[in-house]
Write an enzyme that holds these catalytic residues in place. Structure first.
Site, PDB file in Angstrom:
ATOM      1  N   HIS A 102       6.044  52.253  -4.354  1.00 30.41           N
ATOM      2  CA  HIS A 102       6.730  53.726  -4.922  1.00 30.41           C
ATOM      3  C   HIS A 102       6.388  55.544  -4.503  1.00 30.41           C
ATOM      4  O   HIS A 102       4.911  55.234  -3.742  1.00 30.41           O
ATOM      5  CB  HIS A 102       6.463  53.630  -6.489  1.00 30.41           C
ATOM      6  CG  HIS A 102       7.191  52.722  -6.860  1.00 30.41           C
ATOM      7  ND1 HIS A 102       7.130  51.882  -8.732  1.00 30.41           N
ATOM      8  CD2 HIS A 102       7.957  51.502  -6.401  1.00 30.41           C
ATOM      9  CE1 HIS A 102       8.114  51.787  -8.913  1.00 30.41           C
ATOM     10  NE2 HIS A 102       8.351  50.763  -7.716  1.00 30.41           N
ATOM     11  N   LEU A 103       7.351  55.886  -3.935  1.00 27.00           N
ATOM     12  CA  LEU A 103       6.908  57.112  -3.735  1.00 27.00           C
ATOM     13  C   LEU A 103       6.174  58.207  -4.176  1.00 27.00           C
ATOM     14  O   LEU A 103       5.291  58.322  -3.419  1.00 27.00           O
ATOM     15  CB  LEU A 103       8.209  57.882  -3.214  1.00 27.00           C
ATOM     16  CG  LEU A 103       8.126  59.059  -2.078  1.00 27.00           C
ATOM     17  CD1 LEU A 103       7.147  59.620  -1.052  1.00 27.00           C
ATOM     18  CD2 LEU A 103       9.368  59.872  -3.041  1.00 27.00           C
ATOM     19  N   TYR A 138      17.489  41.116  -6.583  1.00 20.18           N
ATOM     20  CA  TYR A 138      17.002  41.712  -7.492  1.00 20.18           C
ATOM     21  C   TYR A 138      17.562  42.125  -8.267  1.00 20.18           C
ATOM     22  O   TYR A 138      17.666  41.657  -9.906  1.00 20.18           O
ATOM     23  CB  TYR A 138      15.371  43.014  -7.555  1.00 20.18           C
ATOM     24  CG  TYR A 138      14.716  43.899  -7.963  1.00 20.18           C
ATOM     25  CD1 TYR A 138      14.525  43.412  -9.533  1.00 20.18           C
ATOM     26  CD2 TYR A 138      15.628  44.818  -8.643  1.00 20.18           C
ATOM     27  CE1 TYR A 138      14.055  44.168 -10.799  1.00 20.18           C
ATOM     28  CE2 TYR A 138      15.010  45.863  -9.933  1.00 20.18           C
ATOM     29  CZ  TYR A 138      14.371  45.518 -10.275  1.00 20.18           C
ATOM     30  OH  TYR A 138      13.849  46.191 -11.294  1.00 20.18           O
ATOM     31  N   ASP A 177       2.724  32.644 -20.209  1.00 14.88           N
ATOM     32  CA  ASP A 177       4.137  33.171 -19.458  1.00 14.88           C
ATOM     33  C   ASP A 177       5.568  32.717 -20.286  1.00 14.88           C
ATOM     34  O   ASP A 177       5.110  31.587 -21.023  1.00 14.88           O
ATOM     35  CB  ASP A 177       4.027  31.869 -18.516  1.00 14.88           C
ATOM     36  CG  ASP A 177       4.639  32.466 -16.993  1.00 14.88           C
ATOM     37  OD1 ASP A 177       5.697  32.269 -17.254  1.00 14.88           O
ATOM     38  OD2 ASP A 177       4.087  32.798 -15.776  1.00 14.88           O
ATOM     39  N   LEU A 216      -0.714  37.911 -16.811  1.00 11.96           N
ATOM     40  CA  LEU A 216      -0.972  38.515 -15.757  1.00 11.96           C
ATOM     41  C   LEU A 216      -1.203  39.001 -14.044  1.00 11.96           C
ATOM     42  O   LEU A 216      -2.072  38.612 -13.137  1.00 11.96           O
ATOM     43  CB  LEU A 216      -2.971  38.668 -15.933  1.00 11.96           C
ATOM     44  CG  LEU A 216      -3.091  38.612 -17.195  1.00 11.96           C
ATOM     45  CD1 LEU A 216      -4.709  38.741 -17.539  1.00 11.96           C
ATOM     46  CD2 LEU A 216      -3.195  40.750 -17.523  1.00 11.96           C
ATOM     47  N   GLY A 249      20.699  50.280   3.679  1.00 19.68           N
ATOM     48  CA  GLY A 249      20.872  50.553   2.093  1.00 19.68           C
ATOM     49  C   GLY A 249      20.654  51.638   1.123  1.00 19.68           C
ATOM     50  O   GLY A 249      21.076  51.386  -0.011  1.00 19.68           O
ATOM     51  N   ASP A 250      19.852  52.439   1.939  1.00 14.96           N
ATOM     52  CA  ASP A 250      19.431  53.572   1.332  1.00 14.96           C
ATOM     53  C   ASP A 250      20.773  54.362   0.085  1.00 14.96           C
ATOM     54  O   ASP A 250      21.198  55.707   2.217  1.00 14.96           O
ATOM     55  CB  ASP A 250      17.987  54.525   1.936  1.00 14.96           C
ATOM     56  CG  ASP A 250      17.012  54.177   1.581  1.00 14.96           C
ATOM     57  OD1 ASP A 250      16.990  53.089   0.621  1.00 14.96           O
ATOM     58  OD2 ASP A 250      16.115  54.400   2.133  1.00 14.96           O
ATOM     59  N   PHE A 281      10.092  42.708 -20.209  1.00 11.70           N
ATOM     60  CA  PHE A 281       9.036  43.746 -18.971  1.00 11.70           C
ATOM     61  C   PHE A 281       8.808  42.868 -18.113  1.00 11.70           C
ATOM     62  O   PHE A 281       8.530  43.356 -17.468  1.00 11.70           O
ATOM     63  CB  PHE A 281       8.205  44.807 -20.041  1.00 11.70           C
ATOM     64  CG  PHE A 281       8.365  45.637 -21.093  1.00 11.70           C
ATOM     65  CD1 PHE A 281       8.734  46.993 -20.740  1.00 11.70           C
ATOM     66  CD2 PHE A 281       8.040  45.444 -21.703  1.00 11.70           C
ATOM     67  CE1 PHE A 281       9.048  47.887 -21.334  1.00 11.70           C
ATOM     68  CE2 PHE A 281       8.549  46.755 -23.061  1.00 11.70           C
ATOM     69  CZ  PHE A 281       9.142  47.974 -22.407  1.00 11.70           C
ATOM     70  N   PHE A 304      16.070  54.003 -13.843  1.00  7.29           N
ATOM     71  CA  PHE A 304      16.232  54.363 -12.418  1.00  7.29           C
ATOM     72  C   PHE A 304      14.622  54.152 -12.013  1.00  7.29           C
ATOM     73  O   PHE A 304      13.650  53.317 -12.336  1.00  7.29           O
ATOM     74  CB  PHE A 304      16.674  55.985 -12.522  1.00  7.29           C
ATOM     75  CG  PHE A 304      18.578  55.741 -12.325  1.00  7.29           C
ATOM     76  CD1 PHE A 304      18.803  56.068 -11.530  1.00  7.29           C
ATOM     77  CD2 PHE A 304      18.479  54.862 -13.616  1.00  7.29           C
ATOM     78  CE1 PHE A 304      20.462  55.921 -11.344  1.00  7.29           C
ATOM     79  CE2 PHE A 304      20.376  54.997 -13.767  1.00  7.29           C
ATOM     80  CZ  PHE A 304      20.700  54.943 -12.793  1.00  7.29           C
TER      81      PHE A 304
END
Length: 321
Positions: A187-188, A139, A49, A31, A283-284, A71, A167
């Site tokens: 996130h967008l 990551y 964990d 959590l 880096g985008d 996940f 993605f």
């Protein structure tokens, strides 16, 4: 039973909601970023964990686990650059602990949530599974390390696994009860919807001079329930013996620009956004789009929900949460 590690998180909880229709499920989650109330009540929930051997021993000794779905990684690119120790500790070392206990209890089926970040900045418009992997942050590096560990464990110990490189996961469950809630949110789509709900002053678009039709970056958005369905097909392929090892991209195959996403959010919500153009982020890449032909050909999966459906479900969730 199927063990879902990280099943209280955004993607894990959507997987559990679909999986409980077909299998008995036990969820292990600490959590740290997940929410217990996101876990379907038909699943067994255990607070623990994946890096704690005692927690894992307790689960594997109590339940007849036949496969594990993972996940539970940390997944913020910026944070991974600032604190790589956290990412290698949780994403790599803790996963090794999980694999060690799996082998002890002779559990040989593993579904791994990987990421497009393993590709880094590819030189192709459409990314296939054999596109060279060259991560540019800890990551992506940590995910690729686990992929290599799985290859070694398959050769040495007979581990069967499917790696799913996805993605941009987006959207929410059609019920509106579970969806995307990160802190901080990066996130967008949720950022746009938070702005349209009055929770943010503006939306920053990082660069509008890319080599794309409208000048903004193109990304591959995939509905979280489509992702869940792909995981279940991958699990079935292992349990039925169709796959021993496989790696699949999960995406919609076309991609949407930042401007297209903002326009669709305005259309779905009936609200106008205050958009500010900012400098490019280092880096985008201009375009990151996946080919999902391999999983379509081998397992019959394809993304079924379009951008409008992604945003409609996300909007229903954000309005009430």
């Amino acid at each position: 039973m199927i063990l879902v590690v990280g099943g209280a998180g955004y993607i894990g909880s959507h997987l559990v909601k679909e999986l409980v229709e077909k299998q008995e499920v036990v969820v292990l989650d600490n959590l740290s970023t997940g929410f217990k109330d996101s876990v379907d009540s038909r699943a067994v929930f255990i607070l623990g964990d994946l890096g704690d051997e005692e927690d894992l021993e307790a689960v594997f000794s109590a339940y007849p686990i036949k496969a594990v779905m993972h996940f539970a990684a940390n997944s913020l690119v910026g944070e991974s650059v600032k604190d790589p120790l956290k990412y290698y500790q949780n994403n790599v070392a803790a996963t090794l602990t999980l694999l060690k206990v799996m082998l002890k209890y002779n559990v040989k089926n593993f579904i791994f949530s990987s990421t497009a970040a393993t590709y880094g900045i590819p030189s192709v418009d459409i990314i296939e599974e054999n596109t060279p992997t060259n991560p540019i942050n800890p990551y992506g590096e940590s995910k690729l390390m686990v992929e290599r560990i799985l290859e070694n464990f398959s050769s040495a110990y007979g581990l069967n696994y499917v790696v799913l490189r996805y993605f941009n996961a987006a959207g929410a469950h059609v019920s509106g009860k579970i969806g995307e809630k990160h802190d901080p949110e990066t996130h967008l789509i949720p950022i746009i919807l938070q702005h349209l709900l009055g929770q943010r002053d503006q939306i920053s678009v990082f660069g509008d001079d890319y080599d794309t039709p409208d000048g903004t970056c193109i990304r591959d958005y995939i509905h979280v329930t489509d992702l869940a369905e792909a995981h279940i097909l991958a699990l079935t392929s292992l349990l039925d013996g169709k796959n021993k090892t496989a790696t699949y991209n999960l995406g919609n195959g076309q991609g949407y620009s930042v401007k297209e996403v903002i326009d669709m959010c305005e259309k779905v919500t009936g609200k106008n956004a205050n958009v500010v153009i900012s400098e490019r982020r280092p880096g985008d890449p201009a375009r990151l789009v996946a080919s999902s032909e391999r999983i379509n050909k081998e397992l019959g999966w394809k993304a079924r929900r379009n951008l409008k459906e992604i945003i409609k479900t996300a909007w229903e969730f954000h309005k009430h949460n």
